[in-house]
Scaffold this motif. Sequence first.
Motif, PDB file in Angstrom:
ATOM      1  N   LEU A  24      24.324  33.790 -15.453  1.00 52.61           N
ATOM      2  CA  LEU A  24      24.708  33.416 -14.096  1.00 52.61           C
ATOM      3  C   LEU A  24      23.903  34.280 -13.137  1.00 52.61           C
ATOM      4  O   LEU A  24      23.884  35.508 -13.268  1.00 52.61           O
ATOM      5  CB  LEU A  24      26.209  33.639 -13.875  1.00 52.61           C
ATOM      6  N   ASP A  25      23.211  33.647 -12.196  1.00 50.43           N
ATOM      7  CA  ASP A  25      22.446  34.416 -11.216  1.00 50.43           C
ATOM      8  C   ASP A  25      22.500  33.712  -9.873  1.00 50.43           C
ATOM      9  O   ASP A  25      22.883  32.543  -9.770  1.00 50.43           O
ATOM     10  CB  ASP A  25      20.989  34.596 -11.674  1.00 50.43           C
ATOM     11  N   SER A  26      22.142  34.442  -8.835  1.00 48.77           N
ATOM     12  CA  SER A  26      22.196  33.894  -7.482  1.00 48.77           C
ATOM     13  C   SER A  26      20.933  34.260  -6.719  1.00 48.77           C
ATOM     14  O   SER A  26      20.257  35.245  -7.042  1.00 48.77           O
ATOM     15  CB  SER A  26      23.426  34.416  -6.734  1.00 48.77           C
ATOM     16  N   ALA A  55      21.643  29.672  -0.405  1.00 49.89           N
ATOM     17  CA  ALA A  55      22.683  30.362  -1.182  1.00 49.89           C
ATOM     18  C   ALA A  55      22.830  29.660  -2.521  1.00 49.89           C
ATOM     19  O   ALA A  55      23.742  28.875  -2.744  1.00 49.89           O
ATOM     20  CB  ALA A  55      24.004  30.372  -0.422  1.00 49.89           C
ATOM     21  N   TYR A  56      21.891  29.952  -3.437  1.00 52.05           N
ATOM     22  CA  TYR A  56      21.898  29.355  -4.766  1.00 52.05           C
ATOM     23  C   TYR A  56      22.794  30.152  -5.714  1.00 52.05           C
ATOM     24  O   TYR A  56      22.770  31.385  -5.721  1.00 52.05           O
ATOM     25  CB  TYR A  56      20.492  29.358  -5.368  1.00 52.05           C
ATOM     26  N   VAL A  57      23.538  29.441  -6.526  1.00 58.90           N
ATOM     27  CA  VAL A  57      24.201  30.020  -7.690  1.00 58.90           C
ATOM     28  C   VAL A  57      23.747  29.210  -8.902  1.00 58.90           C
ATOM     29  O   VAL A  57      23.932  27.987  -8.948  1.00 58.90           O
ATOM     30  CB  VAL A  57      25.731  29.993  -7.560  1.00 58.90           C
ATOM     31  N   ASN A  58      23.127  29.884  -9.858  1.00 55.68           N
ATOM     32  CA  ASN A  58      22.541  29.223 -11.022  1.00 55.68           C
ATOM     33  C   ASN A  58      23.320  29.550 -12.287  1.00 55.68           C
ATOM     34  O   ASN A  58      23.666  30.714 -12.533  1.00 55.68           O
ATOM     35  CB  ASN A  58      21.088  29.681 -11.224  1.00 55.68           C
ATOM     36  N   THR A  77      22.476  24.252 -10.750  1.00 54.33           N
ATOM     37  CA  THR A  77      22.290  25.035  -9.529  1.00 54.33           C
ATOM     38  C   THR A  77      23.086  24.414  -8.400  1.00 54.33           C
ATOM     39  O   THR A  77      22.956  23.218  -8.120  1.00 54.33           O
ATOM     40  CB  THR A  77      20.805  25.101  -9.124  1.00 54.33           C
ATOM     41  N   ASP A  79      23.933  24.862  -4.286  1.00 55.89           N
ATOM     42  CA  ASP A  79      23.472  25.473  -3.040  1.00 55.89           C
ATOM     43  C   ASP A  79      24.618  25.449  -2.034  1.00 55.89           C
ATOM     44  O   ASP A  79      24.895  24.425  -1.414  1.00 55.89           O
ATOM     45  CB  ASP A  79      22.260  24.726  -2.492  1.00 55.89           C
ATOM     46  N   LYS A 362      18.992  38.982  -4.886  1.00 55.40           N
ATOM     47  CA  LYS A 362      19.343  38.301  -6.124  1.00 55.40           C
ATOM     48  C   LYS A 362      20.359  39.140  -6.903  1.00 55.40           C
ATOM     49  O   LYS A 362      20.336  40.372  -6.856  1.00 55.40           O
ATOM     50  CB  LYS A 362      18.095  38.110  -7.011  1.00 55.40           C
ATOM     51  N   GLY A 364      22.362  38.868 -10.957  1.00 57.50           N
ATOM     52  CA  GLY A 364      22.423  38.100 -12.191  1.00 57.50           C
ATOM     53  C   GLY A 364      22.985  38.903 -13.346  1.00 57.50           C
ATOM     54  O   GLY A 364      22.839  40.128 -13.391  1.00 57.50           O
TER      55      GLY A 364
END
Length: 369
Positions: A24-26, A55-58, A77, A79, A362, A364
């Motif tokens: 999980l990363d942003s 504002a991404y969360v992956n 992803t 946003d 970032k 993660g």
Amino acid sequence: MKRILLVCMLILASFGAIYSEVKLDSLIWFDTEAYVDTNQNFFVDKGGAFYIGRAYVNLRGDIGKDWFGNKIKGRLTVDFQKPTTPIKYAYFDWQLFSDYIVLSGGLMKSEFGFLGYWAYPIPVKDTADLLTLLPSESADFGMGISGKLLPIEGLTKNLFYYNIQVLNGEGYKKLYTGSTAPANDTFASHYSLVISPLNGTMIGGTYRLNPRDHDKSIHNLYWVKSDAYAFYISAKDIALSDDFKIPVDFLFQYVGQNTTYDGRTNINTPATNYTQTGYAYTIMLGYTFFDIFAPYVKYDVVDQNIAENKTNDMDQILYLGANIKIDPKGNLVMKPLYQYYLMKGNSEKNNEWLVKLEFEYKMGFSIWQ
């Protein structure tokens, strides 16, 4: 069908977490900017005060393996900066024969020119995004096949990379608009080839064909066809050996597009057929000092329509910016930017300028391993 595909991706990602590594990363942009019109005697404030640009969360990782041991990877992803278009990517990569043949499907990156590789070293858009009639959205629904070929030890990880995509051609945003316009049932196709003679270098191009583009039609009175192409040469951290790299960041890219409007497909419309041809190209150069500070200069030329009676739409833009790492790992980066119009609307008098400051941060971690 599209919504079902997204649900399936979520289920696959969740099931894969049972026995695979999932991360999980942003990625968040914190921005402020001001725009100055030199034809006025006052500041014109663009964008208000501070704002969040992205504002991404992956969620990405290994979904698992097929019955023959081939790896399957996935990415989701969201946003949060765009509540009307919350899902940006939701796709899988099925490695049928290692990296030689990879089958992909879902809501994925559009492989058009350098668009999929553009990492915003300074806070400006990729060349393809400069055209009013976008050749391709950055993400779309579809399927693709790609692969990396001919690795040469000590020289390049893969000499050739190919990618073929069949996409809806409408872009990812249309899913959330509630539009009742007819679907683009003819699809759009991308054909890309990249040559990488040295690690860190790429010479590539893409041809895109969209035989029916509803979003560019005028009240559905025209049959709209578009084809576009992109060519680029890039170099970033050229690796001459394992211990020696040249920390240069260079990009040249040319994007061209032809959009044909044919009114003869509607009996209530006079026989009208015309083509709008536009192009844009970019030259960018940056160099990293001590792995901390990288100044950039970028020059764009954009002509939305080259027709003789449409000559007042050429822009020439100069950018001076920098990429400054605040921490050693680059999790917090500061990006100041100065943007100046050398020419706007084919006039050298309209030399407006913009100043911008962006912080990119970032975070993660692995949530299952």
